[in-house]
Design a protein around this motif. Sequence first.
Motif, short mmCIF file in Angstrom:
data_model
loop_
_atom_site.label_atom_id
_atom_site.label_comp_id
_atom_site.label_asym_id
_atom_site.label_seq_id
_atom_site.Cartn_x
_atom_site.Cartn_y
_atom_site.Cartn_z
N MET A 1 0.84 -1.19 0.00
CA MET A 1 0.00 0.00 0.00
C MET A 1 0.88 1.25 0.00
O MET A 1 1.82 1.33 0.78
N SER A 2 0.57 2.19 -0.88
CA SER A 2 1.34 3.44 -0.88
C SER A 2 1.07 4.18 0.44
O SER A 2 -0.05 4.20 0.92
N ASN A 3 2.09 4.71 1.03
CA ASN A 3 1.94 5.32 2.35
C ASN A 3 3.01 6.38 2.50
O ASN A 3 4.07 6.12 3.05
N LYS A 4 2.78 7.57 1.96
CA LYS A 4 3.84 8.58 1.95
C LYS A 4 3.80 9.37 3.27
O LYS A 4 2.97 10.25 3.46
N SER A 5 4.70 8.96 4.15
CA SER A 5 4.73 9.60 5.47
C SER A 5 6.17 9.57 5.98
O SER A 5 7.03 8.90 5.41
N VAL A 6 6.38 10.31 7.06
CA VAL A 6 7.68 10.22 7.72
C VAL A 6 7.46 9.44 9.01
O VAL A 6 6.55 9.75 9.79
N LEU A 7 8.28 8.41 9.19
CA LEU A 7 8.18 7.57 10.38
C LEU A 7 9.28 7.99 11.36
O LEU A 7 10.45 8.09 10.98
N ALA A 8 8.87 8.29 12.59
CA ALA A 8 9.87 8.66 13.61
C ALA A 8 9.83 7.60 14.71
O ALA A 8 8.75 7.25 15.19
#
Length: 365
Positions: A1-8
């Motif tokens: 699944m496309s999931n354009k985020s920043v993971l911290a």
Amino acid sequence: MSNKSVLAYCRPGYENDTANEMTTRYGEVGLYGYPVSKKNSGFVLYHLYDEGQLGQAASQFAVKETVFPRQLIAVLASLEDIEKEDRVGQVLECLKDIEKPFSLFGAIDVEYPDTEDGKTLAKFCKKFTVPLRQALRKAGWLTAKENTGKAKLHIFFESFETCYIGYSLPTHASKDHLGICRLKFPIDAPSRSTLKLEDALVNMLSAEQQQKVLRTGGRAVDLGACPGGWTYQLVKRGMYVEAIDNGLVADTLMETGLVEHHAVDGFTYKPQFGRVDLLVCDMIEQPDRVAKLMGDWLVKHWATHAIFNLKLPMKRRFETVEEAVALIKTRLNALEDGFSVKVRHLYHDRDEVTVTIVRTSKDEV
Ligand SMILES: C[S@@+](CC[C@H](N)C(=O)[O-])C[C@H]1O[C@@H](n2cnc3c(N)ncnc32)[C@H](O)[C@@H]1O
């Protein structure tokens, strides 16, 4: 699944603070989005409204410039309902649909949250790394040999069934697995607090700054010094220390001949010879009180550099840090000298952040 985020990744319990920081910082530079996190999960996802901004988000902040994130990863996709059989195949299948941001990645890291639940994934993640690495090399995603100069691919397993696939840039990422720098407790140190200062010295100061701040034969003041874990780090580096605390300093430190103990109040103490190279402070006190005191020492030039903890309240922790640091910065900005100020919630910190302030010439900052 496309999931354009920043993971911290962050310390469990600090998801709200991390989310606040990401929303504020990314918002300030026009990278608008919304954070999603679960309490005590050890990570936050900041979803970008404009997916096209992912590359910009990945290169916006280095982890070391932030307070709460331990690692920042630009997420390309997520995988849910992963089946036990052939996990490698499922990751590869997912990658097929992704537009590669780079022709080749230099390394992979298979990671998990720093929580009790996360620990149950540790063994699996370690084992999974080898076949995944081989498969990614074959599929043309990874360099034949590890190349730390290139972007790294991160596969972050939230659980055995769900993972996020993304990347970090070598110039911006923490080099440590899970963004955690584990330090060995020195058996002759008088308290575990020693690791907080070591973490700060090793991870917040550049090699050049370490040389400048920790001069052999240099002088330091340690406010709230007892039993001496921080003083230990300074003595180990050949510094003379004025240790200020009503408690007792460990005999082993007093025997070095490098430590003077003064059982007085840290808020009224003045340096014996008018000035020291380094002021450190680990007093358990209100953050604004400590910030004011640190500012006083730097403005009066009683100390050239300072390293200290700000103890955090239960609520509004990001805002409290911002306010305390802004207070100091406003005062320092009015001076002739320049200052490099860093604030980090280090792995060895608990409900506190560490601040390092290194004096430089104005053009160096
Ligand atoms: C967290 S402990 C410091 C531990 C120390 N950094 C170490 O590594 O061993 C906090 C210390 O601050 C001291 N303290 C608190 N308020 C103080 C004050 N106003 N003046 C001097 N010391 C103070 C306490 O006595 C206590 O020993």
